[in-house]
Design an enzyme around this catalytic site. Structure first.
Site, mmCIF file in Angstrom:
data_model
loop_
_atom_site.group_PDB
_atom_site.id
_atom_site.type_symbol
_atom_site.label_atom_id
_atom_site.label_comp_id
_atom_site.label_asym_id
_atom_site.label_seq_id
_atom_site.Cartn_x
_atom_site.Cartn_y
_atom_site.Cartn_z
ATOM 1 N N LEU A 173 75.629 6.734 47.926
ATOM 2 C CA LEU A 173 76.248 5.749 47.031
ATOM 3 C C LEU A 173 75.237 4.787 46.408
ATOM 4 C CD1 LEU A 173 79.541 4.931 48.986
ATOM 5 C CD2 LEU A 173 79.121 6.720 47.300
ATOM 6 N N ASN A 233 65.745 20.087 44.243
ATOM 7 C CA ASN A 233 64.842 20.939 45.012
ATOM 8 C C ASN A 233 64.286 22.056 44.142
ATOM 9 O OD1 ASN A 233 66.437 23.632 45.681
ATOM 10 N ND2 ASN A 233 67.871 21.918 45.692
ATOM 11 N N CYS A 290 63.672 14.241 46.737
ATOM 12 C CA CYS A 290 64.048 12.838 46.570
ATOM 13 C C CYS A 290 64.940 12.395 47.710
ATOM 14 C CB CYS A 290 64.632 12.575 45.194
ATOM 15 S SG CYS A 290 66.386 12.743 45.099
ATOM 16 N N CYS A 441 60.460 15.473 61.556
ATOM 17 C CA CYS A 441 60.378 14.866 60.218
ATOM 18 C C CYS A 441 61.817 14.758 59.725
ATOM 19 C CB CYS A 441 59.522 15.701 59.276
ATOM 20 S SG CYS A 441 60.236 17.300 58.904
#
Lengths: 485, 151
Positions: A173, A233, A290, A441
């Site tokens: 959001l 991606n 991102c 990760c």
């Protein structure tokens, strides 16, 4: 008075190049000509009885076509020439044909709604009809998709197809303004469709809760005028690029990272494609998507709005386009620039001798040269449950977090050592080779890179990768809230 | 030159095509234009036998989006070719950064019975070449090919 008539006008005057006329002025000469060749009237004059733009009258090599010379007396010995003006202009750039435009009409409601477009000279009713006739696919209803979908809906694009396989998460959001709090856990495609419906019920919206792959990408874009890539991606980007080039559908590409973004158009008028610009994507572990790397909230709004604007320009047929060019925007330093993108003659997709004839599900790791070859020892992985079990059993283990500081700030992994990938080789003596070491990760890719890096550096201890990374661990962590965080 | 109606097919040898492309590439980013000389064949086809480069009368930045050929140049060429077997059979021009399709202006200023050759040119060179002709109010694309023996 003799008049020379160019042979190029023979379809109006027959093959005679020189004709005797009665006239003493241009007006009377023309009258005499049309009396003699009644068929020529339609060729010479338009519906308003004005001389057509391509007719030129020269008297003694001077252009006397203008109406002001019509009644000027012409000397008997003058050389009067009736010649064509061969001229033309650049074609309209719209990707929507005139036929398609003429097939749609605007009702009173739409004239009111799109008033601000109709006021623009270069858009007007014709441009708005083109927008209404257009069919656009948006792949990805996330950060970039949010402004793209909403602006195209608001602008009146007649058919929108929204494709996304994901569901809305709370963390979306911050930048995905097409979704609202009550949409959390709903499919993004459906949530985006509802937003479009609230903007304009007159738009046909097709929402597909679908993950793009080699088998479906061609049919997803088939029959559409334009594709807008709003994915995050590389795998999807290359699949979409390949499908667009193979189908001959232009593609508006964009990517965002932290504070920066870029936009380009691929496959427009046989222009360059993504593979001409970036023949290979970067290694999976090196550049966070991102979702991993983070972006400032309005960045996607800025870049996605440029995508939507480019889409409308292509549809209306105005302005300069980003084909063959890459627009870069840095919102932190407030710099923007345009880099030239050349068509690569050796491009495997759109070059002189292409080798790609259909979209293929490539193995991303292999594509990036990161896939382990057969001689290499495979990286052992732990599922979140296995890791949770290991931790609870109390056996001595080391957990190494290789994420960036901003990622750790979102969610810390308790009792983990923090070693950036770049420092691993140098700091390997901080690890205990007697203990199992688990690398984590965000999505379980960079941790594999970390393990391989340490192996190459000669570290011999047992190493495990957390499969799916912190993202996969979330549910477990949340289920133990008090104890863990 | 008989009253031809519609060029159903046009022949142009590759040497002349290259000449047109070269003119377009050298004139980029402005529109180039020129005149096609040739003959009308009995089977309704036309053969381009030579081309003449013209100067674009539109100067400045507008020369990148439109062109005009000096009407007097057409007159002089008609005089020059008077009595010879070939005459003006059409015109060519380029579309810098645009497709080789007729624009609205191109359509409006087309003369019936003549051949119009278009070439799309980009910074990297020429891309497509197409031919068009008009008969009455109808405009159709014309098949443009090199004669078999001259390919």
């Amino acid at each position: 008075m003799k008049v020379y008539i160019s042979a190029t006008l023979k379809s109006f005057f027959g093959r005679n190049s020189e004709t005797e006329t009665e006239g003493k002025t241009i007006r009377t000469i023309l009258k005499s000509l049309t009396d003699k060749y009644p068929e020529a009237v339609k060729g010479l004059y338009d519906d308003n009885e004005k001389l057509r733009g391509f007719i030129r009258i020269y008297v003694n090599d001077e252009d006397k076509t203008d109406e002001s010379f019509l009644d000027e007396a012409i000397d008997e010995n003058s050389k009067v020439l009736l010649l064509p003006l061969i001229a033309g202009g650049a074609p309209d750039d719209s990707i929507i044909s005139d036929e398609r435009r003429k097939d749609v009409s605007l009702d009173d409601n739409e004239i009111d709604r799109f008033n601000k477009h109709l006021l623009l000279r270069d858009i007007g009713v014709k441009g708005q009809k083109r927008i209404k006739a257009s069919k656009v696919v948006i792949i990805g209803a996330g950060a970039l998709g949010s402004p793209v979908i909403q602006y195209l809906a608001a602008a009146g694009v007649g058919t929108l197809k929204i494709v996304d396989h994901d569901t809305v998460a709370l963390g979306n959001l911050q930048s995905q303004v097409i979704h609202s709090f009550r949409d959390v856990k709903r499919p993004k495609a459906a949530s985006a469709k509802d937003t479009v419906r609230n903007i304009n019920k007159g738009i046909e919206v097709i929402s597909e809760n679908l993950k793009i792959d080699a088998d479906n990408v061609m049919s997803v874009i088939e029959g559409f005028d334009l594709v807008i890539d709003c994915t995050d991606n590389y795998k999807a980007r290359y699949l979409i690029n390949d499908a667009c080039i193979l189908s001959g559908i232009p593609l508006i590409f964009a990517a965002i990272y932290q504070y920066e973004g870029m936009v380009s158009i691929f496959g427009l008028n046989s222009g360059p494609c993504l593979r001409c610009l970036f023949p290979e994507p970067p290694a999976p572990g090196l550049v966070p998507t991102c979702a991993e790397g983070g972006t400032i909230s309005p960045l996607a709004g800025i870049i996605g709005s440029i995508q939507a604007n480019e889409a409308l320009k292509l549809i209306i047929g105005i302005g300069e386009h980003l084909d063959g060019r890459l627009l870069t925007v840095d919102t932190l330093g407030l710099n923007s620039g345009i880099l030239k993108v050349s068509k690569n003659k050796e491009c495997p997709l759109c070059g002189r001798s292409p080798s790609i004839f259909e979209p293929a599900d490539f193995d991303y790791e292999e594509f990036c040269g990161l896939k382990q070859d057969e001689n290499e020892i495979p990286v052992e992985g732990l599922t979140p449950e296995e890791l949770a079990h290991k931790i609870e059993s109390g056996e001595p283990i080391t957990i190494v977090d290789v994420r960036e500081p901003h990622e750790r700030a979102i969610q810390r992994f308790p009792d983990a050592m923090i070693i950036p990938i770049g420092q691993l080789a140098r700091r390997q003596n901080e690890l205990n080779p007697e203990h199992d070491t688990i690398f984590i990760c965000k999505q379980g890719l960079r941790s594999i890179l970390a393990i391989n890096t340490l192996r190459e550096a000669g570290y011999k201890g047992p190493m495990y990768n957390l499969k799916g990374g912190m993202d996969a661990m979330k549910d477990i962590i949340f289920s133990n809230e008090g104890g863990w965080l | 030159m008989t009253g031809m109606t519609y060029c159903k097919k046009a022949e142009i040898n590759t040497k002349l095509t290259e000449k047109i492309k070269d003119h377009a590439a050298k004139t980029y980013p402005y529109e180039c234009c020129g005149i096609l000389l040739g003959r009308q064949n009995e089977d309704g086809t036309v053969t381009v036998t030579d081309i003449r480069k013209s100067a674009n009368m539109i100067k400045g930045t507008d020369g990148g989006i439109c062109f005009e050929i000096d009407p007097l140049e057409i007159y002089r060429l008609e005089k020059e070719t008077e009595g010879s077997t070939s005459g003006i059979i059409g015109f060519y021009h380029s579309h810098p950064d645009k497709m080789a399709v007729l624009s609205k202006d191109d359509r409006e200023s087309m003369l019936p019975g003549l051949l119009y050759v278009l070439v799309s040119v980009y910074p990297s060179g020429c891309r497509d070449i197409s031919a068009w002709s008009k008969t009455g109010g109808t405009i159709k694309q014309t098949d443009l090919s090199a004669p078999l023996l001259q390919r």
